[in-house]
Enzyme design. Sequence first.
Site, PDB file in Angstrom:
ATOM      1  N   GLU A 106       1.085  -1.023   0.336  1.00 16.85           N
ATOM      2  CA  GLU A 106      -0.276   0.034  -0.006  1.00 16.85           C
ATOM      3  C   GLU A 106       0.540   1.123   0.275  1.00 16.85           C
ATOM      4  OE1 GLU A 106      -2.663   1.362  -0.888  1.00 16.85           O
ATOM      5  OE2 GLU A 106      -4.072   1.511   0.559  1.00 16.85           O
ATOM      6  N   ASP A 110      -3.118   5.426   6.192  1.00 15.25           N
ATOM      7  CA  ASP A 110      -3.379   6.567   6.736  1.00 15.25           C
ATOM      8  C   ASP A 110      -4.600   6.565   8.447  1.00 15.25           C
ATOM      9  OD1 ASP A 110      -3.793   9.564   7.403  1.00 15.25           O
ATOM     10  OD2 ASP A 110      -6.016   9.279   5.624  1.00 15.25           O
TER      11      ASP A 110
HETATM   12  P1  5GP Z   1      -6.828   4.802   5.006  1.00 16.69           P
HETATM   13  O1  5GP Z   1      -7.209   5.950   5.467  1.00 16.69           O
HETATM   14  O2  5GP Z   1      -8.278   4.214   4.398  1.00 16.69           O
HETATM   15  O3  5GP Z   1      -5.893   4.610   5.982  1.00 16.69           O
HETATM   16  O4  5GP Z   1      -6.272   5.358   3.637  1.00 16.69           O
HETATM   17  C1  5GP Z   1      -6.679   5.499   2.181  1.00 16.69           C
HETATM   18  C2  5GP Z   1      -6.156   5.785   1.524  1.00 16.69           C
HETATM   19  O5  5GP Z   1      -6.058   7.384   1.279  1.00 16.69           O
HETATM   20  C3  5GP Z   1      -4.599   5.688   1.069  1.00 16.69           C
HETATM   21  O6  5GP Z   1      -4.044   4.428   0.630  1.00 16.69           O
HETATM   22  C4  5GP Z   1      -4.516   6.794  -0.177  1.00 16.69           C
HETATM   23  O7  5GP Z   1      -4.596   6.857  -1.138  1.00 16.69           O
HETATM   24  C5  5GP Z   1      -5.090   7.843   0.484  1.00 16.69           C
HETATM   25  N1  5GP Z   1      -4.932   9.108   1.503  1.00 16.69           N
HETATM   26  C6  5GP Z   1      -4.322   9.213   2.466  1.00 16.69           C
HETATM   27  N2  5GP Z   1      -3.794  10.192   3.061  1.00 16.69           N
HETATM   28  C7  5GP Z   1      -2.863  10.470   1.863  1.00 16.69           C
HETATM   29  C8  5GP Z   1      -2.449  11.252   1.581  1.00 16.69           C
HETATM   30  O8  5GP Z   1      -1.381  12.343   2.375  1.00 16.69           O
HETATM   31  N3  5GP Z   1      -2.117  11.478   0.100  1.00 16.69           N
HETATM   32  C9  5GP Z   1      -2.529  10.757   0.180  1.00 16.69           C
HETATM   33  N4  5GP Z   1      -2.349  11.570  -1.827  1.00 16.69           N
HETATM   34  N5  5GP Z   1      -3.079  10.040  -1.071  1.00 16.69           N
HETATM   35  C10 5GP Z   1      -3.790  10.300   0.981  1.00 16.69           C
END
Ligand code: 5GP
Length: 185
Positions: A106, A110
Amino acid sequence: MTEPRVLISREQIAYRVAAIGADITRDFAGESIIFVGVLKGAAIFLSDLSRQVHLDASFDFIGVSSYGNRPSPAQELKNGWDSTGEVRLLKDVDQPMRGKNIILVEDILDTGLTLTFLKKMFLAHQPKALKIAALLDKPSRRKQPIKGDYIGFQIPDEFVVGYGLDYAERYRNLPDICVLPRENG
Ligand code: 5GP
């Protein structure tokens, strides 16, 4: 919009990716593995990481998206990134996962919602081993108590682009990890 500012250089990325590749090579010595990349953000990390792993390996890819109406990318950037809490499968893997060594690859860990969903889904397939490799980790944003097994860098709560990560599908091809300042939204 001002230019993205470099947070992690291509040299730092290459150094960490090689170290993670060495860890995986050691941890799975004598075994075969399947790299499962989460589209699209993990594509570049998977491509570099897999070439630093000296084992019998194959690739697969999975596609996910968040449910619900997301704000525009500009609003997300301005107000911070937030998932709705539900994850939807857009593309499943192509090969059976039962009894296999899976490395879920991944771009960024986040809130943890995506990987919590994927981990549960993959464990239901009864793999031999399931590990998570995430290039970036924003621990301060976590909503689910999930940890990566192989982490490149811990970063603060900034919106980052480059090395596969996008803003409205742009910037994925930047060679460095860059911060896109939120006040630009
Ligand atoms: P989660 O919040 O489910 O852990 O992450 C979900 C998705 O949010 C990640 O796979 C990524 O695609 C996107 N994401 C989270 N933080 C960022 C960031 O700082 N920049 C970008 N471009 N995408 C992010």
